[in-house]
Design a protein around this motif. Sequence first.
Motif, PDB file in Angstrom:
ATOM      1  N   MET A   9       0.852  -1.172   0.000  1.00 50.80           N
ATOM      2  CA  MET A   9       0.000   0.000   0.000  1.00 50.80           C
ATOM      3  C   MET A   9       0.896   1.233   0.000  1.00 50.80           C
ATOM      4  SD  MET A   9      -2.994   1.167   2.650  1.00 50.80           S
ATOM      5  CE  MET A   9      -4.309   0.311   1.848  1.00 50.80           C
ATOM      6  N   ARG A  10       0.594   2.156  -0.912  1.00 50.36           N
ATOM      7  CA  ARG A  10       1.362   3.405  -1.027  1.00 50.36           C
ATOM      8  C   ARG A  10       0.628   4.523  -0.298  1.00 50.36           C
ATOM      9  NH1 ARG A  10       4.904   4.611  -5.185  1.00 50.36           N
ATOM     10  NH2 ARG A  10       3.756   6.525  -5.566  1.00 50.36           N
ATOM     11  N   MET A  11       1.357   5.200   0.577  1.00 53.58           N
ATOM     12  CA  MET A  11       0.767   6.275   1.358  1.00 53.58           C
ATOM     13  C   MET A  11       1.570   7.552   1.166  1.00 53.58           C
ATOM     14  SD  MET A  11       0.020   4.128   4.804  1.00 53.58           S
ATOM     15  CE  MET A  11      -1.381   5.046   5.345  1.00 53.58           C
ATOM     16  N   LEU A  12       0.881   8.672   1.130  1.00 52.93           N
ATOM     17  CA  LEU A  12       1.516   9.979   1.054  1.00 52.93           C
ATOM     18  C   LEU A  12       1.221  10.717   2.346  1.00 52.93           C
ATOM     19  CD1 LEU A  12       3.028  12.238  -0.443  1.00 52.93           C
ATOM     20  CD2 LEU A  12       0.820  12.897  -1.460  1.00 52.93           C
ATOM     21  N   ILE A  13       2.274  11.187   2.999  1.00 52.25           N
ATOM     22  CA  ILE A  13       2.144  11.965   4.230  1.00 52.25           C
ATOM     23  C   ILE A  13       2.524  13.402   3.890  1.00 52.25           C
ATOM     24  CG2 ILE A  13       2.955  12.266   6.597  1.00 52.25           C
ATOM     25  CD1 ILE A  13       3.845   9.226   6.374  1.00 52.25           C
ATOM     26  N   ILE A  14       1.567  14.306   3.984  1.00 54.59           N
ATOM     27  CA  ILE A  14       1.836  15.723   3.718  1.00 54.59           C
ATOM     28  C   ILE A  14       1.876  16.414   5.074  1.00 54.59           C
ATOM     29  CG2 ILE A  14       1.156  17.788   2.451  1.00 54.59           C
ATOM     30  CD1 ILE A  14      -0.488  15.960   0.584  1.00 54.59           C
ATOM     31  N   GLU A  15       3.078  16.659   5.551  1.00 57.19           N
ATOM     32  CA  GLU A  15       3.307  17.144   6.923  1.00 57.19           C
ATOM     33  C   GLU A  15       4.604  17.943   6.950  1.00 57.19           C
ATOM     34  OE1 GLU A  15       3.502  18.281  10.384  1.00 57.19           O
ATOM     35  OE2 GLU A  15       1.792  16.917  10.229  1.00 57.19           O
ATOM     36  N   ASP A  16       4.558  19.153   7.510  1.00 54.22           N
ATOM     37  CA  ASP A  16       5.739  20.001   7.531  1.00 54.22           C
ATOM     38  C   ASP A  16       6.641  19.792   8.754  1.00 54.22           C
ATOM     39  OD1 ASP A  16       3.658  21.184   9.057  1.00 54.22           O
ATOM     40  OD2 ASP A  16       4.693  23.110   9.013  1.00 54.22           O
ATOM     41  N   GLU A  17       6.155  19.143   9.780  1.00 56.04           N
ATOM     42  CA  GLU A  17       6.987  18.837  10.953  1.00 56.04           C
ATOM     43  C   GLU A  17       7.806  17.595  10.622  1.00 56.04           C
ATOM     44  OE1 GLU A  17       7.329  20.578  13.770  1.00 56.04           O
ATOM     45  OE2 GLU A  17       5.867  22.080  13.094  1.00 56.04           O
ATOM     46  N   ARG A  18       9.053  17.804  10.257  1.00 58.88           N
ATOM     47  CA  ARG A  18       9.886  16.731   9.730  1.00 58.88           C
ATOM     48  C   ARG A  18       9.984  15.517  10.663  1.00 58.88           C
ATOM     49  NH1 ARG A  18      15.474  17.187   6.553  1.00 58.88           N
ATOM     50  NH2 ARG A  18      15.980  14.973   6.561  1.00 58.88           N
ATOM     51  N   ALA A  19      10.234  15.763  11.939  1.00 57.71           N
ATOM     52  CA  ALA A  19      10.385  14.642  12.885  1.00 57.71           C
ATOM     53  C   ALA A  19       9.104  13.817  12.964  1.00 57.71           C
ATOM     54  CB  ALA A  19      10.785  15.157  14.259  1.00 57.71           C
ATOM     55  N   LEU A  20       7.965  14.484  13.000  1.00 59.81           N
ATOM     56  CA  LEU A  20       6.681  13.782  13.054  1.00 59.81           C
ATOM     57  C   LEU A  20       6.449  12.983  11.775  1.00 59.81           C
ATOM     58  CD1 LEU A  20       3.945  13.132  14.333  1.00 59.81           C
ATOM     59  CD2 LEU A  20       3.093  15.311  13.417  1.00 59.81           C
ATOM     60  N   ALA A  21       6.692  13.605  10.625  1.00 60.05           N
ATOM     61  CA  ALA A  21       6.490  12.921   9.344  1.00 60.05           C
ATOM     62  C   ALA A  21       7.384  11.690   9.233  1.00 60.05           C
ATOM     63  CB  ALA A  21       6.769  13.883   8.191  1.00 60.05           C
ATOM     64  N   GLU A  22       8.639  11.821   9.647  1.00 57.49           N
ATOM     65  CA  GLU A  22       9.561  10.678   9.574  1.00 57.49           C
ATOM     66  C   GLU A  22       9.162   9.570  10.545  1.00 57.49           C
ATOM     67  OE1 GLU A  22      13.549  12.159  10.000  1.00 57.49           O
ATOM     68  OE2 GLU A  22      13.484  13.158   8.046  1.00 57.49           O
ATOM     69  N   ALA A  23       8.690   9.940  11.726  1.00 55.04           N
ATOM     70  CA  ALA A  23       8.248   8.937  12.699  1.00 55.04           C
ATOM     71  C   ALA A  23       7.046   8.153  12.161  1.00 55.04           C
ATOM     72  CB  ALA A  23       7.905   9.595  14.032  1.00 55.04           C
ATOM     73  N   ILE A  24       6.113   8.858  11.551  1.00 49.64           N
ATOM     74  CA  ILE A  24       4.943   8.189  10.971  1.00 49.64           C
ATOM     75  C   ILE A  24       5.375   7.282   9.817  1.00 49.64           C
ATOM     76  CG2 ILE A  24       2.798   8.549   9.675  1.00 49.64           C
ATOM     77  CD1 ILE A  24       2.510  11.193  11.309  1.00 49.64           C
ATOM     78  N   ALA A  25       6.222   7.802   8.940  1.00 50.39           N
ATOM     79  CA  ALA A  25       6.694   7.014   7.801  1.00 50.39           C
ATOM     80  C   ALA A  25       7.455   5.776   8.265  1.00 50.39           C
ATOM     81  CB  ALA A  25       7.566   7.875   6.892  1.00 50.39           C
ATOM     82  N   ASP A  26       8.304   5.933   9.274  1.00 54.95           N
ATOM     83  CA  ASP A  26       9.059   4.784   9.799  1.00 54.95           C
ATOM     84  C   ASP A  26       8.127   3.739  10.401  1.00 54.95           C
ATOM     85  OD1 ASP A  26      11.409   6.014   9.005  1.00 54.95           O
ATOM     86  OD2 ASP A  26      11.968   6.669  11.035  1.00 54.95           O
ATOM     87  N   GLY A  27       7.128   4.194  11.155  1.00 51.30           N
ATOM     88  CA  GLY A  27       6.161   3.264  11.747  1.00 51.30           C
ATOM     89  C   GLY A  27       5.374   2.517  10.688  1.00 51.30           C
ATOM     90  N   LEU A  28       4.979   3.222   9.646  1.00 53.90           N
ATOM     91  CA  LEU A  28       4.237   2.583   8.555  1.00 53.90           C
ATOM     92  C   LEU A  28       5.127   1.599   7.791  1.00 53.90           C
ATOM     93  CD1 LEU A  28       2.247   5.683   7.288  1.00 53.90           C
ATOM     94  CD2 LEU A  28       1.286   3.645   8.385  1.00 53.90           C
ATOM     95  N   ALA A  29       6.377   1.985   7.567  1.00 57.57           N
ATOM     96  CA  ALA A  29       7.310   1.093   6.870  1.00 57.57           C
ATOM     97  C   ALA A  29       7.535  -0.192   7.668  1.00 57.57           C
ATOM     98  CB  ALA A  29       8.634   1.804   6.621  1.00 57.57           C
ATOM     99  N   ALA A  30       7.589  -0.069   8.982  1.00 60.01           N
ATOM    100  CA  ALA A  30       7.775  -1.247   9.836  1.00 60.01           C
ATOM    101  C   ALA A  30       6.602  -2.219   9.717  1.00 60.01           C
ATOM    102  CB  ALA A  30       7.960  -0.824  11.292  1.00 60.01           C
ATOM    103  N   GLU A  31       5.447  -1.700   9.321  1.00 60.74           N
ATOM    104  CA  GLU A  31       4.263  -2.542   9.144  1.00 60.74           C
ATOM    105  C   GLU A  31       4.071  -2.975   7.690  1.00 60.74           C
ATOM    106  OE1 GLU A  31       2.388  -3.762  11.596  1.00 60.74           O
ATOM    107  OE2 GLU A  31       3.758  -2.784  12.995  1.00 60.74           O
ATOM    108  N   GLY A  32       5.035  -2.641   6.834  1.00 59.42           N
ATOM    109  CA  GLY A  32       4.976  -3.090   5.452  1.00 59.42           C
ATOM    110  C   GLY A  32       4.393  -2.110   4.462  1.00 59.42           C
ATOM    111  N   PHE A  33       4.106  -0.893   4.900  1.00 58.28           N
ATOM    112  CA  PHE A  33       3.557   0.121   4.004  1.00 58.28           C
ATOM    113  C   PHE A  33       4.689   0.910   3.363  1.00 58.28           C
ATOM    114  CE2 PHE A  33       0.292  -0.558   7.224  1.00 58.28           C
ATOM    115  CZ  PHE A  33      -0.821  -0.788   6.442  1.00 58.28           C
ATOM    116  N   MET A  34       4.444   1.442   2.173  1.00 57.79           N
ATOM    117  CA  MET A  34       5.393   2.316   1.505  1.00 57.79           C
ATOM    118  C   MET A  34       4.891   3.748   1.705  1.00 57.79           C
ATOM    119  SD  MET A  34       6.589   2.376  -2.499  1.00 57.79           S
ATOM    120  CE  MET A  34       6.496   0.605  -2.541  1.00 57.79           C
ATOM    121  N   ALA A  35       5.624   4.535   2.484  1.00 60.27           N
ATOM    122  CA  ALA A  35       5.179   5.892   2.804  1.00 60.27           C
ATOM    123  C   ALA A  35       6.141   6.916   2.222  1.00 60.27           C
ATOM    124  CB  ALA A  35       5.074   6.066   4.313  1.00 60.27           C
ATOM    125  N   HIS A  36       5.589   7.896   1.522  1.00 60.97           N
ATOM    126  CA  HIS A  36       6.351   9.013   0.979  1.00 60.97           C
ATOM    127  C   HIS A  36       5.951  10.255   1.759  1.00 60.97           C
ATOM    128  CE1 HIS A  36       6.569   6.791  -3.129  1.00 60.97           C
ATOM    129  NE2 HIS A  36       7.118   6.112  -2.145  1.00 60.97           N
TER     130      HIS A  36
END
Length: 98
Positions: A1-28
């Motif tokens: 599943m491809r997900m797009l995270i539109i978020e300007d708080e870099r640390a928050l966006a990276e934390a969400i993307a990392d969590g999603l990647a750990a569950e098998g999602f592809m997050a940009h």
Amino acid sequence: MRMLIIEDERALAEAIADGLAAEGFMAHVAPDGADGLWQALHEPYDVIMLDIMLPSLSGYEVLKRLRAARVWTPVLMLTAKDGEYDEADALDLGADDY
């Protein structure tokens, strides 16, 4: 599943993307509204996580332009704004959840 995270708080966006990647999602991640809108219009995503308070274009404006362009990708609003009017505005513009 491809997900797009539109978020300007870099640390928050990276934390969400990392969590999603750990569950098998592809997050940009897109760091502002203009970049997020471009990515959402030109790349296929299964879901978009969208902040409201963004540089260049607000989340409301991104959502409005996506729906005007007939992009029906589900949009989840991810924001610290918790007022009833904020939620109602987002849902009225076509958000799928808040």
